[in-house]
Design an enzyme around this catalytic site. Structure first.
Site, short mmCIF file in Angstrom:
data_model
loop_
_atom_site.label_atom_id
_atom_site.label_comp_id
_atom_site.label_asym_id
_atom_site.label_seq_id
_atom_site.Cartn_x
_atom_site.Cartn_y
_atom_site.Cartn_z
N GLU A 278 26.60 115.58 24.91
CA GLU A 278 25.20 115.53 24.73
C GLU A 278 24.60 115.94 25.97
OE1 GLU A 278 23.32 114.25 22.02
OE2 GLU A 278 25.31 114.39 21.22
N TRP A 281 24.17 119.69 25.37
CA TRP A 281 23.11 119.79 24.65
C TRP A 281 22.03 119.92 25.27
CZ3 TRP A 281 22.39 121.76 19.77
CH2 TRP A 281 23.31 121.50 18.81
N TRP A 310 4.18 125.95 5.20
CA TRP A 310 3.74 124.64 5.28
C TRP A 310 2.48 124.23 4.83
CZ3 TRP A 310 8.00 123.01 7.36
CH2 TRP A 310 8.75 123.65 8.37
N ASN A 345 17.73 108.47 19.15
CA ASN A 345 18.19 109.64 18.73
C ASN A 345 18.52 109.82 17.29
OD1 ASN A 345 18.40 112.49 19.58
ND2 ASN A 345 20.45 112.21 18.92
N TRP A 363 6.66 121.66 11.65
CA TRP A 363 7.36 121.09 12.80
C TRP A 363 6.70 121.06 14.11
CZ3 TRP A 363 8.34 123.92 17.26
CH2 TRP A 363 8.13 125.36 16.88
N TRP A 386 13.27 119.35 17.20
CA TRP A 386 12.59 119.67 16.18
C TRP A 386 12.86 120.59 15.34
CZ3 TRP A 386 9.03 116.92 13.37
CH2 TRP A 386 8.76 115.74 13.66
#
Length: 481
Positions: A278, A281, A310, A345, A363, A386
């Protein structure tokens, strides 16, 4: 005289720029209050308050080193060069020291400041501190930035095996200066002061941050792989706010994790390996920010997804933002965010996918909403998360893999404890009904809880159709040519 320009590095220990400045000579620190810039970047009021509280604690720590902390105002970063140059000339500063920050606006600001200072013979020195590896140092064989996380992580692990980044020694006290530190404002106009309840969840200062990290590394990290997805359990470190503000460094986090696992990366505790992944990441998304700057400009990483149809659905967006979607796990997660400035998370992914897939809402609406409420708001991590959920980003979830929020709820909150905590109106339901109150019987479900604003099956089919009908990347390249 040396000037330390503090930004997202609000700590005394393991602070590269602070230690470098102190080694060169007498040092003064400065922090710029930039409310218009923060508003433009959608920084949350609770995040701004968290910065101020940590600055106040840091000011006390620096005073023990006889380093005064000065406060100056540069409403936008465009004014930073003039403000800092004036301060340097007033104090007779020889060099300015900063820890690198990442993003288009941050880079432009720093280049402008460096140019203004150098034109007057003042040095500008920047240091790697916010990351384990400098962007541009982890590249593919063709010399480009990685787009796939697993490949990026492999290189990072190889580098870490060869040499761990060392903790930077904290400076010792310097001789007292004839310069007094400035007092910090209690609040910034345009940013509401959060509730005391929220503040108490996130105590300021390195001592609290280190205590939280130490407790996690000694007690919880070994269960992290099994419990990190369970929102009703304290299975995560909850240090993200301290990392985002730089009250903790990634080096400190890495060393704490390895120390709890006898220095091992892959062997030993699976929880340690997963948690270090993590951290990587976090590193990966920062590198993406630099290597593909279009993501800083509100652009999709995958250009073809800019053509997604969208939906303009303000009432549904408002229901999602207010925790009135009629899907309990979604609404409970939003209530957690609004009350605490933080969201678990796993739920960030579930909530994001519901907005972008089931509601087919851009988004960017969700990214902005999160930044306006997250105490740990960070452009790279928030944008990366996102776009991952929306299937528009680098190494993102395939568009056809759409989380069913009811299944996610049943799997990760099986007893409904998290839901019932944040939605007490559902407390009387059993562990099956609580995930889907419309199954509780009657025509209208639970009286005090709204019906779902969308049909999950039909909305899933709508999202799949939208992605399937996108023009291919090859077609887009032909059109551009």
């Amino acid at each position: 005289m040396q000037l330390l320009w503090l930004r997202s590095d609000l700590r005394q220990h393991d602070n590269t720029a602070l230690s470098a400045a102190a080694e060169r000579g007498p040092t003064v620190a400065v922090y710029l209050i930039s409310p218009e810039q923060w508003l433009a970047h959608d920084d949350a009021p609770c995040k701004v308050d968290f910065w101020l509280r940590n600055l106040r604690t840091l000011s006390d720590d620096l005073s023990q080193l006889n380093i005064p902390l000065l406060i100056r105002t540069a409403p936008t970063w465009a004014e930073a060069p003039a403000v800092l140059l004036e301060l340097c000339q007033q104090l007779g500063i020889n060099d300015v020291h900063v820890n690198d920050e990442y993003g288009i606006h941050e880079t432009r600001r720093d280049h402008a400041v460096a140019d203004a200072l150098k034109a007057k013979g003042i040095g500008f020195h920047s240091y790697l501190d916010q990351l384990l590896f400098a962007p541009g140092s982890i590249l593919t064989q063709s010399g480009s930035y990685f787009k796939v996380f697993s490949q990026f992580r492999k290189i990072c692990y190889n580098r870490l095996h060869m040499a761990l980044p060392k903790i930077v020694a904290a400076p010792t006290a310097q001789a007292a200066l004839s310069i007094s530190g400035d007092s910090l404002p209690d609040a910034i106009p345009g940013f509401e002061t959060p509730s005391q309840t929220l503040r108490d969840l996130w105590p300021a200062g390195e001592d609290h941050a280190q205590e939280r990290l130490t407790r996690f590394a000694s007690e919880q990290i070994h269960y992290y792989q099994d419990e990190r997805d369970l929102p009703a359990k304290p299975g995560t470190s909850q240090i993200s706010a301290y990392l985002a503000a730089g009250v903790l460094s990634p080096r400190q986090c890495l060393h704490a994790a390895l120390n709890s696992n006898r220095g091992e990366f892959e062997s030993g505790s699976p929880g340690v390996f997963t948690w270090i992944s993590e951290l990587i990441w976090r590193e990966f998304y920062k590198h993406i920010l630099v290597g593909f700057p279009r993501v800083c400009r509100h652009r999709a990483f995958k250009p073809e997804t800019e053509y997604l149809p969208w939906r303009d659905a303000p009432s549904e967006l408002a229901a999602w933002q207010e925790g009135r979607s009629g899907v309990p796990i979604i609404d409970a997660a939003i209530k957690q965010l609004l009350a605490t400035g933080w969201m678990h998370n796993r739920l960030r992914m579930v909530v994001a996918m519901f907005l972008t897939k089931n509601l087919l809402i851009d988004w960017r609406e969700g990214e902005r909403f999160f930044m306006r409420h997250l105490i740990d708001g960070d452009l790279a991590a928030n944008n990366g998360g996102w776009q991952w959920s929306a299937s528009t980003g680098t190494d993102s979830v395939p568009y056809f893999r759409i989380f069913n929020p009811l299944s996610q709820s049943e799997r990760f909150d099986p007893e409904g404890l998290f839901i019932k905590h944040w939605l007490p109106e559902l407390a009387a339901l059993n562990k099956k009904e609580v995930h889907n109150p419309t199954s509780a019987g009657g025509l209208f479900g639970v009286a005090d809880y709204p019906a779902p604003i969308v049909d999950l099956k039909k909305s899933r089919e709508r999202a799949l159709s939208a992605f399937k009908n996108l023009p291919s990347r090859d077609i887009l390249e032909v059109v551009r040519d």
